[in-house]
Design a protein around this motif. Structure first.
Motif, mmCIF file in Angstrom:
data_model
loop_
_atom_site.group_PDB
_atom_site.id
_atom_site.type_symbol
_atom_site.label_atom_id
_atom_site.label_comp_id
_atom_site.label_asym_id
_atom_site.label_seq_id
_atom_site.Cartn_x
_atom_site.Cartn_y
_atom_site.Cartn_z
ATOM 1 N N LYS A 11 0.838 -1.195 0.000
ATOM 2 C CA LYS A 11 0.000 0.000 0.000
ATOM 3 C C LYS A 11 0.877 1.251 0.000
ATOM 4 N N ARG A 12 0.502 2.211 -0.848
ATOM 5 C CA ARG A 12 1.253 3.474 -0.928
ATOM 6 C C ARG A 12 0.255 4.628 -0.912
ATOM 7 N N PRO A 13 -0.279 4.961 0.285
ATOM 8 C CA PRO A 13 -1.329 5.979 0.375
ATOM 9 C C PRO A 13 -0.893 7.360 -0.102
ATOM 10 N N HIS A 14 0.424 7.626 -0.087
ATOM 11 C CA HIS A 14 0.923 8.939 -0.485
ATOM 12 C C HIS A 14 1.237 9.009 -1.984
ATOM 13 N N VAL A 15 1.047 7.878 -2.694
ATOM 14 C CA VAL A 15 1.355 7.844 -4.126
ATOM 15 C C VAL A 15 0.090 7.470 -4.904
ATOM 16 N N ASP A 16 -0.354 8.342 -5.775
ATOM 17 C CA ASP A 16 -1.568 8.112 -6.542
ATOM 18 C C ASP A 16 -1.253 7.370 -7.840
#
Length: 278
Positions: A188-193
């Motif tokens: 998961k990479r919540p800061h990368v769209d």
């Protein structure tokens, strides 16, 4: 069943590293030697240099381990080695669709995984904005949580991820039409769209593949990271803190060592049990 009662197991290691120095082939061999000893098997293996020497085995093997490798999974389309490689895959598929009770099992890693995704048109293959490298968490899908390949593994589990290319945007129609299942996805990479890459796929009952390196072990990764050129490269791309964290994770037996001790042996369990039953 004693060792003499068990059928011999023949494994082909398909080397796609194109002559580049690597730890992957050693990892495969180590897993096979450990598995052979633990289960008291008459297990042998043979190495084939697919990309550099266009060496491809026939159908006389029971299990095939297909490695990672450098470069683009797109540029080799139409090359002589790839034609031979995919011809082998076609023959293995046809064999598994036949009435022969002894099926052929194949495990595809990293570059091999990307080639198979292209072959089956399972998603969009592109080059990452930056290289993904490290001991990173991998998340199981709902299908992955039911798959024997992940038996005794945590969710998320940790594995070596080393890639400049990725397969994203699953083609759900192809997955459904071909009866394939997405087993794992990128951390998961919540800061990368950006879309999360596909990390493991069950191509069939007998074929499975991973984007990450389940054959990697702490010893090989430590050798890789302590190489002066590689150390400089990792720190330049990911920072000193990330480099230090990678070294610390090598000492955690629940991370990389557990994955190496578990995943490919789970796959071998399926193959060996099938062979013994047949």
């Amino acid at each position: 069943m004693t060792q003499t009662d068990k059928p011999p197991i023949k494994v082909a290691i398909l080397d796609l590293y194109n002559g580049i120095e690597n730890e992957g082939i050693r990892g495969f061999k180590e897993i096979l030697e450990r598995y052979k000893t633990k289960n008291m098997l008459d297990l042998t293996y043979e190495l084939f240099d697919v990309r550099k020497n266009c060496e491809v085995p026939g159908l006389e093997f029971d299990v095939y381990l297909s490695s990672g490798g450098p470069g683009s999974p797109l540029d080799s389309e139409g090359s002589e080695w790839e034609k031979k490689y995919f011809n082998l895959i076609t023959q293995l598929e046809q064999h598994n669709q036949s009435d022969d009770p002894q099926k052929k099992y194949v495990f595809f890693v990293c570059h091999s995984f990307q080639l198979m995704c292209r072959r089956y048109q399972l998603g969009y293959i592109n080059q990452r904005i930056s290289t993904s490298f490290g001991i990173l968490p991998v998340h199981q899908t709902s299908a992955g949580k039911k798959d024997l390949i992940f038996k005794d593994m945590d969710d998320p589990f940790y594995a070596v991820d080393s890639r400049s290319w990725q397969v994203i945007n699953p083609n759900e129609k192809q997955f459904t039409d071909l009866g394939m299942q997405l087993l794992a996805i990128e951390k998961k990479r919540p800061h990368v769209d950006l879309p999360r890459a596909m990390m493991a796929i069950r191509f069939s009952e007998y074929f499975v593949g991973t984007q990450f390196h389940p054959e990697a072990d702490p010893e090989g990764m430590r050798t890789h990271l302590l190489n002066p050129d590689r150390k400089k490269e990792v720190i330049y791309e990911h920072g000193n803190d990330k480099y230090t964290q990678m070294l610390e994770l090598l000492d955690d037996e629940d991370k990389l060592q557990h994955t190496q001790n578990t995943m490919i042996p789970n796959f071998l369990d399926e193959a060996v049990l099938s062979l013994q039953e047949s």
